[in-house]
Design a protein around this motif. Sequence first.
Motif, short mmCIF file in Angstrom:
data_model
loop_
_atom_site.label_atom_id
_atom_site.label_comp_id
_atom_site.label_asym_id
_atom_site.label_seq_id
_atom_site.Cartn_x
_atom_site.Cartn_y
_atom_site.Cartn_z
N LYS A 1 46.77 37.69 52.34
CA LYS A 1 45.46 37.61 52.62
C LYS A 1 44.71 38.97 52.36
N ALA A 2 43.60 38.82 51.86
CA ALA A 2 42.79 40.02 51.39
C ALA A 2 42.01 40.36 52.51
N ARG A 3 42.06 41.61 53.05
CA ARG A 3 41.48 42.30 54.36
C ARG A 3 41.01 43.41 54.24
N GLY A 4 39.97 43.84 54.73
CA GLY A 4 39.38 45.44 54.73
C GLY A 4 38.66 45.60 53.63
N SER A 5 38.74 47.12 53.08
CA SER A 5 38.37 47.25 51.75
C SER A 5 39.28 46.76 50.70
N VAL A 6 38.74 45.94 49.93
CA VAL A 6 39.39 45.07 48.86
C VAL A 6 38.97 45.69 47.23
N LEU A 7 40.28 45.66 46.76
CA LEU A 7 39.94 46.13 45.20
C LEU A 7 40.91 44.92 44.41
N GLU A 8 39.70 44.26 43.60
CA GLU A 8 40.67 43.41 42.78
C GLU A 8 40.50 44.08 41.36
N VAL A 9 41.77 44.04 40.62
CA VAL A 9 42.00 44.64 39.63
C VAL A 9 42.29 43.63 38.29
N ALA A 10 41.36 43.84 37.17
CA ALA A 10 41.43 42.54 36.22
C ALA A 10 40.67 41.44 36.75
N VAL A 11 39.72 41.60 37.17
CA VAL A 11 39.02 40.36 37.88
C VAL A 11 38.85 39.34 36.77
N GLY A 12 38.82 39.62 35.57
CA GLY A 12 38.66 38.50 34.73
C GLY A 12 37.15 37.81 34.75
#
Length: 124
Positions: A1-12
């Motif tokens: 699960k995504a937590r804290g400071s999150v980077l999504e690469v190639a979000v489309g």
Amino acid sequence: KARGSVLEVAVGTGRNLEHYQPNQISKLVLTDTSEYMLDVAKQKANQLKNIPYTFNTISATDMHQFPDDSFDTVIDTFGLCSIDDPLAALKEMQRVCKEQGHILLIEHGKSKYDWLTRYMNKRV
């Protein structure tokens, strides 16, 4: 699960946006090389209630604007297959992810179509 400071690469087009939990995320950075894809994702950004977010047009293989160890969670879903140098992208994800952070990946498996499998194998 995504937590804290999150980077999504190639979000489309932002297919993951609805899954982010505001009580788990302090900051969300969404990246893609395609302005068109980011424009579509921006239209869905209203789903990010109470999550501070930014959009960045950058390559997954060169995220120099982010210092080392910047993110608690780095996410890429089905993006590596469309990146020219997936190994470089993975190295960048590792660089920007904190040592105790998490990199979450979902990627395509081997296709039942031989032509597609050959194409994907050439890119990995």
